[in-house]
Motif scaffolding. Structure first.
Motif, PDB file in Angstrom:
ATOM      1  N   THR A   4      44.483  39.345  49.450  1.00  0.00           N
ATOM      2  CA  THR A   4      43.637  39.671  50.604  1.00  0.00           C
ATOM      3  C   THR A   4      42.534  38.643  50.837  1.00  0.00           C
ATOM      4  N   ILE A   5      41.598  38.503  49.920  1.00  0.00           N
ATOM      5  CA  ILE A   5      40.480  37.565  50.143  1.00  0.00           C
ATOM      6  C   ILE A   5      40.423  36.545  49.019  1.00  0.00           C
ATOM      7  N   ASP A   6      39.752  35.456  49.273  1.00  0.00           N
ATOM      8  CA  ASP A   6      39.562  34.412  48.257  1.00  0.00           C
ATOM      9  C   ASP A   6      38.325  34.770  47.429  1.00  0.00           C
ATOM     10  N   VAL A   7      38.546  35.281  46.215  1.00  0.00           N
ATOM     11  CA  VAL A   7      37.411  35.745  45.396  1.00  0.00           C
ATOM     12  C   VAL A   7      36.735  34.599  44.652  1.00  0.00           C
ATOM     13  N   PRO A  49      32.619  30.720  41.318  1.00  0.00           N
ATOM     14  CA  PRO A  49      33.741  29.817  41.006  1.00  0.00           C
ATOM     15  C   PRO A  49      33.788  29.321  39.559  1.00  0.00           C
ATOM     16  N   GLU A  50      32.645  28.884  39.031  1.00  0.00           N
ATOM     17  CA  GLU A  50      32.663  28.314  37.687  1.00  0.00           C
ATOM     18  C   GLU A  50      32.902  29.392  36.621  1.00  0.00           C
ATOM     19  N   ALA A  51      32.241  30.542  36.768  1.00  0.00           N
ATOM     20  CA  ALA A  51      32.427  31.633  35.799  1.00  0.00           C
ATOM     21  C   ALA A  51      33.871  32.138  35.818  1.00  0.00           C
ATOM     22  N   ILE A  52      34.443  32.284  37.029  1.00  0.00           N
ATOM     23  CA  ILE A  52      35.835  32.754  37.142  1.00  0.00           C
ATOM     24  C   ILE A  52      36.781  31.740  36.502  1.00  0.00           C
ATOM     25  N   THR A  90      44.972  33.287  32.250  1.00  0.00           N
ATOM     26  CA  THR A  90      45.509  34.010  33.406  1.00  0.00           C
ATOM     27  C   THR A  90      45.309  33.173  34.668  1.00  0.00           C
ATOM     28  N   ASP A  91      46.218  33.335  35.616  1.00  0.00           N
ATOM     29  CA  ASP A  91      46.062  32.625  36.886  1.00  0.00           C
ATOM     30  C   ASP A  91      45.495  33.539  37.971  1.00  0.00           C
ATOM     31  N   ASN A  92      45.115  34.784  37.593  1.00  0.00           N
ATOM     32  CA  ASN A  92      44.614  35.750  38.571  1.00  0.00           C
ATOM     33  C   ASN A  92      43.079  35.725  38.596  1.00  0.00           C
ATOM     34  N   SER A  93      42.544  35.166  39.673  1.00  0.00           N
ATOM     35  CA  SER A  93      41.081  35.029  39.778  1.00  0.00           C
ATOM     36  C   SER A  93      40.386  36.383  39.880  1.00  0.00           C
ATOM     37  N   TYR A  94      41.031  37.341  40.550  1.00  0.00           N
ATOM     38  CA  TYR A  94      40.351  38.630  40.728  1.00  0.00           C
ATOM     39  C   TYR A  94      40.279  39.400  39.411  1.00  0.00           C
ATOM     40  N   TYR A  95      41.330  39.272  38.602  1.00  0.00           N
ATOM     41  CA  TYR A  95      41.293  39.886  37.272  1.00  0.00           C
ATOM     42  C   TYR A  95      40.138  39.278  36.466  1.00  0.00           C
ATOM     43  N   ALA A  96      39.981  37.972  36.563  1.00  0.00           N
ATOM     44  CA  ALA A  96      38.884  37.292  35.850  1.00  0.00           C
ATOM     45  C   ALA A  96      37.531  37.784  36.344  1.00  0.00           C
ATOM     46  N   LEU A  97      37.404  37.953  37.680  1.00  0.00           N
ATOM     47  CA  LEU A  97      36.140  38.441  38.247  1.00  0.00           C
ATOM     48  C   LEU A  97      35.839  39.864  37.765  1.00  0.00           C
ATOM     49  N   GLN A  98      36.852  40.713  37.744  1.00  0.00           N
ATOM     50  CA  GLN A  98      36.646  42.097  37.284  1.00  0.00           C
ATOM     51  C   GLN A  98      36.275  42.140  35.800  1.00  0.00           C
ATOM     52  N   VAL A  99      36.854  41.245  35.006  1.00  0.00           N
ATOM     53  CA  VAL A  99      36.492  41.173  33.576  1.00  0.00           C
ATOM     54  C   VAL A  99      35.015  40.812  33.434  1.00  0.00           C
ATOM     55  N   THR A 141      32.479  43.456  48.725  1.00  0.00           N
ATOM     56  CA  THR A 141      32.809  44.627  49.555  1.00  0.00           C
ATOM     57  C   THR A 141      32.705  44.294  51.036  1.00  0.00           C
ATOM     58  N   VAL A 142      31.645  43.560  51.418  1.00  0.00           N
ATOM     59  CA  VAL A 142      31.469  43.158  52.813  1.00  0.00           C
ATOM     60  C   VAL A 142      32.630  42.271  53.256  1.00  0.00           C
ATOM     61  N   ALA A 143      33.020  41.322  52.398  1.00  0.00           N
ATOM     62  CA  ALA A 143      34.127  40.410  52.724  1.00  0.00           C
ATOM     63  C   ALA A 143      35.437  41.169  52.885  1.00  0.00           C
ATOM     64  N   ARG A 144      35.632  42.161  52.036  1.00  0.00           N
ATOM     65  CA  ARG A 144      36.874  42.953  52.113  1.00  0.00           C
ATOM     66  C   ARG A 144      36.937  43.759  53.405  1.00  0.00           C
ATOM     67  N   TYR A 145      35.836  44.358  53.816  1.00  0.00           N
ATOM     68  CA  TYR A 145      35.847  45.137  55.061  1.00  0.00           C
ATOM     69  C   TYR A 145      36.086  44.226  56.282  1.00  0.00           C
ATOM     70  N   ARG A 146      35.545  43.015  56.238  1.00  0.00           N
ATOM     71  CA  ARG A 146      35.815  42.067  57.333  1.00  0.00           C
ATOM     72  C   ARG A 146      37.308  41.752  57.404  1.00  0.00           C
ATOM     73  N   HIS A 147      37.898  41.524  56.240  1.00  0.00           N
ATOM     74  CA  HIS A 147      39.330  41.212  56.191  1.00  0.00           C
ATOM     75  C   HIS A 147      40.160  42.400  56.678  1.00  0.00           C
ATOM     76  N   LEU A 148      39.756  43.607  56.276  1.00  0.00           N
ATOM     77  CA  LEU A 148      40.511  44.821  56.671  1.00  0.00           C
ATOM     78  C   LEU A 148      40.447  45.036  58.180  1.00  0.00           C
ATOM     79  N   ASN A 149      39.326  44.658  58.799  1.00  0.00           N
ATOM     80  CA  ASN A 149      39.226  44.775  60.264  1.00  0.00           C
ATOM     81  C   ASN A 149      40.303  43.955  60.962  1.00  0.00           C
TER      82      ASN A 149
END
Length: 704
Positions: free
Chosen positions: A173-176, A181-184, A193-202, A239-247
């Motif tokens: 969906t979005i580019d997290v 960027p550096e922490a992820i 892992t190649d999943n950036s969102y999993y890294a962000l959630q960790v 959350t704001v970015a996700r709602y924009r994408h969902l629109n």
């Protein structure tokens, strides 16, 4: 095949779980924690069976409570025994934009998923047209529209689950990476892992993930600090970015042809039902209707059950060989069990009506109305849910307090919830009310007995709120609490669900309470039928000498009754009761009631079974087996005064004692389990017992 159900609260996820699994389900706990885990099995085709796991409802992968943490803990750990092969994300068709926030987060984890649009029938009624094909194309997943309440679309969903292949992948969906960027990047390298969102959630939630070692936790924490990782700000930005994408996703997918009338009926009803004056008046009217129904509707089936047990006892005594076993079976087991089974109609009516209120969406309005009042007493609106649930049973209600994020609010809620009169007190109240309150009506409409029962429940709720106010000053915490809740639209109750709830709760009441009652009844019968041999020999000699002097059969029968009463008084149960009698005499209780108080500390319902056993053993009258429990208790006399044992003062004193006393070992156990300390259950046991004694003492001394 393991399938996990994920979704927001109030999306019909549990209804879908029940539809898929039927009766082939069980409830346990997730490993190491007390959060409920619902699993079941669903046959999809001749060769495919799926294990369905119903994960707790959550609005987002960012948890606000213990229950919500479970979702990411399961989805993040491939070694977790509940890790799914497929996720079914259940969304409410009438509020798709908000529901797809959770979808977009789970999708970015790269897990195989189906999107289920539930309540599709309600969306059509609300004037919403959803192009499921276009939505499926934009999301890159299969979308199935269903109505779990009506069972529509279930076969299509089962087919979709059975035919799912992990080859197809949904669109991200979005580019997290833009958020940190550096922490992820460092977490991706560390976790391989190649999943950036999993890294962000960790980065956000690593402290809640048990599959990381202490060293790994420290390394992740170091990466956070080194990169100035700010959890709350980044969650908001995401959350704001996700709602924009969902629109953009939902543009031209959802056509609202009835935006003006969508919530018209709900809004009109809410203007009355949540009104600051009429809302409370209507709520009390509904409460009175429930309590009136408990008495009025249950009278016929209760009379039938009571008559059946009286007939069974009489038949058993007449046709079974006389002796110890017959007496044990009839006067112990059957009498004790009859004292519980008789209340099934009342329990079923109570749970059925509460289920209707929950199903229609009205109970959520009660929570909303009570929030402002509750805050003044140190509670939040979320505390209302466990308190209202306490009318059914304190155990699951205390467990539901996990959803209260604020520690202080949660502890206070746990401490006061057992004060709310539960279904276990209902048999005690109805028995005592039938003894001391006449079965009359005011103006031909209002039942006095129903008013008395409603008064007991109101007293318990007011006391719970006042106790919360006291705890507000005793328990200290710095956290601020908040109350966020979605009010569902009004719906017709699912009658199948209502009847299923009535059956399940009645069955649980009988089998859970029944096991305790039968065990207590057997022990009590033995204690009531036997005593020190020297005492029994002296009684036998005394009455043998008196019988030889009497020729009249009526006098002999009277003598037999006196003998039975004296034997009971000198039995082991009698000795135990008389030992505590000096303590309870100021409350208006005799030693028989004292025995019932002791046994009901195992379970409150045991009071009725204990009284049934004692009064069955107490009577040597040939017609005693035919008498019903209420008749036997009503006929009991105080030997000192000659007045009925259960006067208005005694009955009210006893009801107040049971309203406040902590007589439930299951509740003590669950409070210990939820607080992980014996401190809180011991404080609870002490203050509630003291309250019960003082209230009962004042009531009896003022009214005697």
């Amino acid at each position: 095949m393991k399938v996990a159900l994920v979704g927001n609260p109030n999306t019909g996820k549990s209804t879908l779980f029940n539809l898929l699994t039927g009766l082939n389900q069980k409830i346990g706990n997730f490993p190491g924690i007390t959060v409920d885990k619902k699993t079941g099995y669903c046959k999809l085709s001749n060769h495919v069976t799926a294990e369905i796991v119903d994960l707790p409802g959550t609005y987002s992968l960012y948890p606000k409570s213990k229950d919500e943490r479970i979702v990411f803990q399961v989805l993040a750990d491939k070694t977790n025994p509940n890790y799914p092969d497929l996720i079914i994300l259940v969304a409410d068709s009438t509020n798709l934009r908000r529901n797809l926030l959770l979808y977009s987060q789970v999708a970015d984890l790269g897990l195989p998923m189906l999107l289920v649009l539930n309540m599709s029938d309600m969306a059509k009624k609300a004037g919403l047209k959803i192009n499921t094909d276009k939505l499926a194309e934009r999301l890159g997943v299969r979308v199935v529209a269903i109505s779990a309440r009506k069972g529509e679309g279930l076969s299509t969903l089962k087919e979709a689950i059975a035919q799912y292949t992990p080859i197809a992948t949904q669109n991200r969906t979005i580019d997290v990476d833009i958020f940190a960027p550096e922490a992820i990047k460092q977490i991706r390298q560390k976790l391989n892992t190649d999943n950036s969102y999993y890294a962000l959630q960790v980065l956000h939630q690593h402290e809640h993930l048990d599959h990381f070692s202490l060293q790994e936790q420290e390394e992740i924490e170091h990466i956070e600090q080194a990169n100035g990782f700010k959890t709350h700000q980044l969650q908001t930005a995401e959350t704001v970015a996700r709602y924009r994408h969902l629109n953009t996703i939902l543009n031209e997918v959802v056509l609202d042809t009835g935006a003006e009338k969508k919530f018209q009926i709900t809004d009109k009803l809410d203007s009355i039902l949540t009104h600051k004056f009429w809302g409370f008046l209507i709520f009390f009217a509904i409460l009175f209707f429930i309590f009136n129904a408990i008495f009025s509707w249950s009278s016929v089936p209760m009379d039938m059950i009571e008559g059946s047990f009286a007939w069974l006892t009489e038949y058993g005594h007449q046709h079974l060989p006389p002796g110890v076993l017959t007496d044990l079976l009839m006067d112990g087991v059957v009498a004790g069990l009859g004292g519980i089974v008789i209340f099934i109609p009342q329990i079923a009516i109570l749970f059925g009506l509460i289920s209707i209120l929950e199903d229609t969406g009205y109970m959520a309005r009660v929570t909303f109305m009570m929030d402002k009042i509750m805050r003044k007493f140190g509670l939040s609106g979320k505390s209302v849910v466990p308190m209202i649930g306490g009318i059914a049973c304190a155990v699951p209600s205390i467990m539901s307090a996990r959803n209260i994020e604020n520690w202080k609010d949660r502890i206070i809620t746990i401490m006061i919830t057992p004060l709310v009169s539960c279904s276990a007190r209902l048999p005690v109240y109805t028995l005592l009310i039938s003894l001391i309150i006449p079965n009359e009506r005011i103006w031909g409409i209002f039942s006095l007995q129903a008013l008395a029962l409603m008064t007991m429940y109101i007293i318990s709720i007011i006391t719970a709120v006042l106790a919360a106010w006291v705890f507000k000053f005793i328990i200290k915490a710095r956290e601020k609490s908040y109350f966020i809740m979605e009010l569902p639209v009004y719906r017709m109750p699912r009658w199948k669900n209502v009847f299923y709830t009535m059956f399940e709760k009645s069955k649980t009441f009988v089998f859970e309470a029944g096991k305790v009652i039968i065990a207590i009844s057997i022990v009590l019968w033995v204690m009531s039928s036997y005593g020190p041999s020297k005492r029994y020999e002296a009684i036998d000699h005394k009455y043998e000498a008196l019988e030889t002097k009497l020729a009249d059969s009526t006098q002999v029968a009277s003598l037999e009754r006196d003998k039975a009463a004296e034997r009971l008084e000198n039995s082991y149960a009698g000795i135990l009761g008389q030992t505590i009698e000096p303590v309870i005499k100021p409350l208006g209780y005799d030693w028989k009631i004292g025995i019932a108080l002791i046994t009901s500390f195992a379970a409150r319902e045991a009071f009725v079974g204990t009284m049934a056993t004692i009064y069955s053993v107490d009577s040597a009258d040939e017609n005693a087996a035919e008498l019903r429990l209420r008749d036997k208790i009503a006929a009991a006399k105080n030997p000192a005064t000659g007045l009925p044992t259960f006067t208005f003062a005694t009955g009210l004193s006893l009801m107040l004692f049971y309203a406040f006393a902590m007589q439930c070992m299951s509740t003590v156990a669950v409070v210990y389990r939820e607080t992980k300390s014996w401190k809180w259950p011991l404080i609870q046991l002490t203050y509630m017992t003291a309250m019960a004694y003082v209230a009962a003492l004042i009531a009896y001394q003022l009214l005697k």
